[in-house]
Scaffold this active site. Structure first.
Site, PDB file in Angstrom:
ATOM      1  N   HIS A  73       0.894  -3.388  -4.288  1.00  0.00           N
ATOM      2  CA  HIS A  73      -0.094  -3.748  -5.264  1.00  0.00           C
ATOM      3  C   HIS A  73       0.292  -4.071  -6.295  1.00  0.00           C
ATOM      4  O   HIS A  73       1.251  -3.566  -7.126  1.00  0.00           O
ATOM      5  CB  HIS A  73      -1.527  -2.943  -5.487  1.00  0.00           C
ATOM      6  CG  HIS A  73      -1.236  -1.265  -5.851  1.00  0.00           C
ATOM      7  ND1 HIS A  73      -0.714  -0.231  -5.355  1.00  0.00           N
ATOM      8  CD2 HIS A  73      -1.117  -0.562  -6.854  1.00  0.00           C
ATOM      9  CE1 HIS A  73      -0.627   1.070  -5.759  1.00  0.00           C
ATOM     10  NE2 HIS A  73      -1.426   0.716  -7.041  1.00  0.00           N
ATOM     11  N   HIS A 121      -1.130  -5.083 -10.792  1.00  0.00           N
ATOM     12  CA  HIS A 121      -2.939  -4.611 -10.867  1.00  0.00           C
ATOM     13  C   HIS A 121      -2.657  -6.139 -12.228  1.00  0.00           C
ATOM     14  O   HIS A 121      -1.368  -6.500 -12.791  1.00  0.00           O
ATOM     15  CB  HIS A 121      -2.404  -3.625 -12.271  1.00  0.00           C
ATOM     16  CG  HIS A 121      -2.176  -2.482 -11.512  1.00  0.00           C
ATOM     17  ND1 HIS A 121      -3.472  -0.861 -11.812  1.00  0.00           N
ATOM     18  CD2 HIS A 121      -1.110  -1.775 -10.528  1.00  0.00           C
ATOM     19  CE1 HIS A 121      -3.124  -0.452 -10.921  1.00  0.00           C
ATOM     20  NE2 HIS A 121      -2.023   0.298 -10.770  1.00  0.00           N
TER      21      HIS A 121
HETATM   22  P1  AMP Z   1      -1.863   3.159  -8.668  1.00  0.00           P
HETATM   23  O1  AMP Z   1      -0.629   3.883  -7.085  1.00  0.00           O
HETATM   24  O2  AMP Z   1      -0.808   3.868  -9.725  1.00  0.00           O
HETATM   25  O3  AMP Z   1      -0.573   2.061  -9.155  1.00  0.00           O
HETATM   26  O4  AMP Z   1      -2.805   2.590  -8.936  1.00  0.00           O
HETATM   27  C1  AMP Z   1      -3.792   2.243  -7.739  1.00  0.00           C
HETATM   28  C2  AMP Z   1      -4.876   1.982  -8.481  1.00  0.00           C
HETATM   29  O5  AMP Z   1      -5.800   2.269  -6.806  1.00  0.00           O
HETATM   30  C3  AMP Z   1      -5.623   2.966  -9.441  1.00  0.00           C
HETATM   31  O6  AMP Z   1      -6.244   2.040 -10.598  1.00  0.00           O
HETATM   32  C4  AMP Z   1      -6.668   2.906  -9.036  1.00  0.00           C
HETATM   33  O7  AMP Z   1      -8.172   3.629  -9.624  1.00  0.00           O
HETATM   34  C5  AMP Z   1      -6.767   2.312  -7.378  1.00  0.00           C
HETATM   35  N1  AMP Z   1      -8.063   2.680  -6.287  1.00  0.00           N
HETATM   36  C6  AMP Z   1      -7.905   4.057  -5.511  1.00  0.00           C
HETATM   37  N2  AMP Z   1      -8.755   3.448  -4.193  1.00  0.00           N
HETATM   38  C7  AMP Z   1      -9.310   2.153  -4.827  1.00  0.00           C
HETATM   39  C8  AMP Z   1     -10.413   1.351  -3.639  1.00  0.00           C
HETATM   40  N3  AMP Z   1     -10.937   1.905  -2.701  1.00  0.00           N
HETATM   41  N4  AMP Z   1     -11.158   0.659  -4.742  1.00  0.00           N
HETATM   42  C9  AMP Z   1     -10.389  -0.215  -5.580  1.00  0.00           C
HETATM   43  N5  AMP Z   1      -9.397   0.633  -6.369  1.00  0.00           N
HETATM   44  C10 AMP Z   1      -8.858   1.609  -5.569  1.00  0.00           C
END
Ligand code: AMP
Length: 141
Positions: A104, A106
């Site tokens: 993903h 951001h």
């Molecule tokens: P990272 O893996 O550290 O880059 O961050 C993962 C991101 O996914 C975090 O900012 C979470 O808040 C977000 N996240 C986790 N579960 C969900 C969900 N069900 N819907 C939307 N965002 C999510």
């Protein structure tokens, strides 16, 4: 070995695969054949968006050659849309991947001075009302 496991088409325990499959809801911003973008459930800033490949790859760096350019083009499309809608030049981004093991990117609209990675500050959960309203405003489908 871990890499092979992480590169499977879909992982039953992957939260983003579940979003792609429609098994859990999201505030959708953009969708095409290969990519999906939705609001982060715990946003750092208003409009914090995640852009993902629909197919499960552990890291952004695992996407194949024929998809990686499309991926960046989708991020660019969304970022430029946000620049217009939110009237800001500043759309920050990062690639992290600590919490969710599905590639993903951001996107953070106008996050100047608002993001502190360490110590990780507690963020508020996006309510369904807020999420719906914001997604409607930012949607690009
Ligand atoms: P990272 O893996 O550290 O880059 O961050 C993962 C991101 O996914 C975090 O900012 C979470 O808040 C977000 N996240 C986790 N579960 C969900 C969900 N069900 N819907 C939307 N965002 C999510």
């Amino acid at each position: 070995m871990t890499k092979q496991l992480d590169l499977v088409e879909s992982k039953t325990d992957c939260v983003f695969c579940k979003i792609v499959a429609g098994e859990i809801p999201c505030f959708k911003i953009y969708e095409d054949e290969n990519f999906l973008a939705f609001l982060d459930i715990n946003p750092w800033v208003e409009g914090h968006t995640l852009v993902i490949p629909k197919k499960h790859y552990r890291w952004v760096w695992d996407l194949p050659e024929n998809l990686i350019g499309q991926y960046f083009a989708v991020c660019r499309k969304i970022a430029n849309h946000y620049r217009q809608v939110l009237k800001t030049e500043f759309i920050m981004s990062y690639i992290y991947g600590w919490e969710v093991p599905h590639a993903h990117i951001h996107l953070f609209p106008d996050a100047r001075g608002k993001i502190a990675m360490y110590p990780k500050i507690k963020r508020g959960q996006l309510s369904s009302e807020e999420g719906e309203k914001l997604a409607k405003r930012l949607r690009l489908i």
